[in-house]
Design a protein around this motif. Structure first.
Motif, mmCIF file in Angstrom:
data_model
loop_
_atom_site.group_PDB
_atom_site.id
_atom_site.type_symbol
_atom_site.label_atom_id
_atom_site.label_comp_id
_atom_site.label_asym_id
_atom_site.label_seq_id
_atom_site.Cartn_x
_atom_site.Cartn_y
_atom_site.Cartn_z
ATOM 1 N N LYS A 53 3.794 -0.528 8.069
ATOM 2 C CA LYS A 53 4.114 -1.239 6.836
ATOM 3 C C LYS A 53 3.907 -0.271 5.679
ATOM 4 O O LYS A 53 2.959 0.529 5.703
ATOM 5 N N PRO A 54 4.754 -0.312 4.661
ATOM 6 C CA PRO A 54 4.616 0.636 3.547
ATOM 7 C C PRO A 54 3.207 0.671 2.945
ATOM 8 O O PRO A 54 2.705 1.748 2.613
ATOM 9 N N GLU A 55 2.555 -0.486 2.862
ATOM 10 C CA GLU A 55 1.212 -0.513 2.262
ATOM 11 C C GLU A 55 0.155 0.135 3.166
ATOM 12 O O GLU A 55 -0.945 0.448 2.710
ATOM 13 N N GLU A 56 0.488 0.345 4.448
ATOM 14 C CA GLU A 56 -0.443 1.017 5.358
ATOM 15 C C GLU A 56 -0.423 2.532 5.196
ATOM 16 O O GLU A 56 -1.326 3.220 5.663
ATOM 17 N N LEU A 57 0.613 3.038 4.571
ATOM 18 C CA LEU A 57 0.763 4.483 4.403
ATOM 19 C C LEU A 57 0.254 4.876 3.028
ATOM 20 O O LEU A 57 0.936 4.727 2.011
ATOM 21 N N ARG A 58 -0.983 5.399 3.007
ATOM 22 C CA ARG A 58 -1.631 5.755 1.748
ATOM 23 C C ARG A 58 -1.991 7.235 1.774
ATOM 24 O O ARG A 58 -2.491 7.755 2.758
ATOM 25 N N PHE A 59 -1.728 7.877 0.643
ATOM 26 C CA PHE A 59 -1.981 9.304 0.480
ATOM 27 C C PHE A 59 -2.630 9.498 -0.886
ATOM 28 O O PHE A 59 -2.031 9.159 -1.907
ATOM 29 N N ARG A 60 -3.866 9.979 -0.882
ATOM 30 C CA ARG A 60 -4.608 10.191 -2.127
ATOM 31 C C ARG A 60 -4.666 8.938 -2.998
ATOM 32 O O ARG A 60 -4.453 8.979 -4.203
ATOM 33 N N GLY A 61 -4.899 7.818 -2.351
ATOM 34 C CA GLY A 61 -5.062 6.567 -3.067
ATOM 35 C C GLY A 61 -3.778 5.889 -3.494
ATOM 36 O O GLY A 61 -3.798 4.813 -4.077
ATOM 37 N N GLU A 62 -2.661 6.499 -3.218
ATOM 38 C CA GLU A 62 -1.358 5.941 -3.620
ATOM 39 C C GLU A 62 -0.508 5.695 -2.376
ATOM 40 O O GLU A 62 -0.764 6.238 -1.314
ATOM 41 N N GLY A 63 0.546 4.927 -2.572
ATOM 42 C CA GLY A 63 1.497 4.718 -1.493
ATOM 43 C C GLY A 63 2.187 6.023 -1.131
ATOM 44 O O GLY A 63 2.556 6.799 -2.014
ATOM 45 N N ALA A 64 2.328 6.275 0.146
ATOM 46 C CA ALA A 64 2.894 7.541 0.608
ATOM 47 C C ALA A 64 4.365 7.440 0.982
ATOM 48 O O ALA A 64 5.003 8.457 1.208
ATOM 49 N N LEU A 65 4.906 6.231 1.018
ATOM 50 C CA LEU A 65 6.275 6.066 1.494
ATOM 51 C C LEU A 65 7.270 6.902 0.688
ATOM 52 O O LEU A 65 8.124 7.574 1.263
ATOM 53 N N VAL A 66 7.154 6.902 -0.621
ATOM 54 C CA VAL A 66 8.104 7.665 -1.439
ATOM 55 C C VAL A 66 7.982 9.167 -1.169
ATOM 56 O O VAL A 66 8.987 9.881 -1.175
ATOM 57 N N LEU A 67 6.779 9.644 -0.877
ATOM 58 C CA LEU A 67 6.615 11.067 -0.552
ATOM 59 C C LEU A 67 7.313 11.401 0.767
ATOM 60 O O LEU A 67 7.964 12.448 0.887
ATOM 61 N N PHE A 68 7.170 10.518 1.744
ATOM 62 C CA PHE A 68 7.886 10.722 3.006
ATOM 63 C C PHE A 68 9.398 10.681 2.781
ATOM 64 O O PHE A 68 10.138 11.474 3.367
ATOM 65 N N GLN A 69 9.865 9.772 1.939
ATOM 66 C CA GLN A 69 11.305 9.672 1.676
ATOM 67 C C GLN A 69 11.845 10.933 1.001
ATOM 68 O O GLN A 69 12.920 11.423 1.369
ATOM 69 N N ILE A 70 11.111 11.458 0.035
ATOM 70 C CA ILE A 70 11.527 12.702 -0.620
ATOM 71 C C ILE A 70 11.562 13.835 0.400
ATOM 72 O O ILE A 70 12.516 14.622 0.448
ATOM 73 N N ASN A 71 10.528 13.919 1.233
ATOM 74 C CA ASN A 71 10.472 14.973 2.244
ATOM 75 C C ASN A 71 11.620 14.838 3.244
ATOM 76 O O ASN A 71 12.241 15.825 3.627
ATOM 77 N N TYR A 72 11.903 13.605 3.669
ATOM 78 C CA TYR A 72 13.039 13.371 4.565
ATOM 79 C C TYR A 72 14.336 13.819 3.899
ATOM 80 O O TYR A 72 15.195 14.427 4.539
ATOM 81 N N GLY A 73 14.498 13.491 2.629
ATOM 82 C CA GLY A 73 15.711 13.889 1.913
ATOM 83 C C GLY A 73 15.896 15.398 1.909
ATOM 84 O O GLY A 73 16.990 15.900 2.187
#
Length: 159
Positions: A53-73
Motif C-alpha cells: 500500500k502506498p502508505e506502507e512505503l516510507r522513506f525519511r518520514g515521507e511517502g516513498a511512492l513518488v520517489l519510486f515513480q520518478i526512479n522508474y521513469g
C-alpha cells in the motif's frame, strides 16, 4: 523497453550480434546468463512495490511512492533509448552517438542502483521476507545495468 527491443531486432534481422560489439566470445554466456536473474529481479521488486500500500512505503518520514515513480521513469525511459540509438549509430556510422548511448546506459545503471537505495532505506518495510527478495532482485538488476551494461559493454562497443 521491450517494444524498442522488438523494433530493433525486427528491423535488423540477423544483425543482433552487432550489438555485442567486441565483447569476448567467452564472456557472452555469462553476460547473457545474468540477464535472466536481472529480469526476474526487476519483476520481484516491482511485484513487491505493487503489492504494498502506498502508505506502507516510507522513506525519511515521507511517502516513498513518488520517489519510486520518478526512479522508474528514469530507468524505463533511458533503457528504452539504448537499442534505437545503437542501431542509428551502427546504420549510419554515427560516432557522435557513442556518448549519448553511454549516457543513457549510465542513467539506467544509476536508476537501477536507486532502486536498491530506496528499497534499503524504506522505514519499516512491509512483508520483510518479500522485502529482502526485492532487495536481492534489485541487486541482480544493478549488476546487469550498472556494471555490465554501463561500465563493461561501452568499452567494447565501437563503430
Amino acid at each position: 523497453v521491450l517494444g524498442s527491443y522488438a523494433w530493433g531486432l525486427s528491423s535488423h534481422p540477423g544483425e543482433g550480434d552487432l550489438l555485442w560489439g567486441n565483447i569476448p566470445e567467452s564472456w557472452k554466456p555469462l553476460y547473457s546468463l545474468n540477464m535472466l536473474p536481472a529480469a526476474l529481479g526487476y519483476l520481484t521488486f516491482t511485484a513487491y512495490l505493487l503489492m504494498a500500500k502506498p502508505e506502507e512505503l516510507r522513506f525519511r518520514g515521507e511517502g516513498a511512492l513518488v520517489l519510486f515513480q520518478i526512479n522508474y521513469g528514469l530507468f524505463l525511459t533511458t533503457a528504452t533509448f539504448w537499442m534505437p540509438l545503437c542501431w542509428i549509430a551502427l546504420d549510419g556510422n554515427q560516432t557522435w552517438l557513442l556518448l549519448p548511448i553511454q549516457s543513457v546506459l549510465a542513467v539506467t545503471g544509476l536508476a537501477s542502483i536507486g532502486f536498491i537505495y530506496l528499497l534499503w532505506n524504506l522505514e519499516e518495510p512491509p512483508r520483510p521476507r518479500f522485502h529482502k527478495a526485492a532487495l536481492v532482485g534489485a541487486c541482480w538488476l544493478a549488476l546487469q545495468c550498472a556494471v555490465l551494461d554501463a561500465l563493461v559493454w561501452p568499452r567494447f562497443f565501437h563503430l
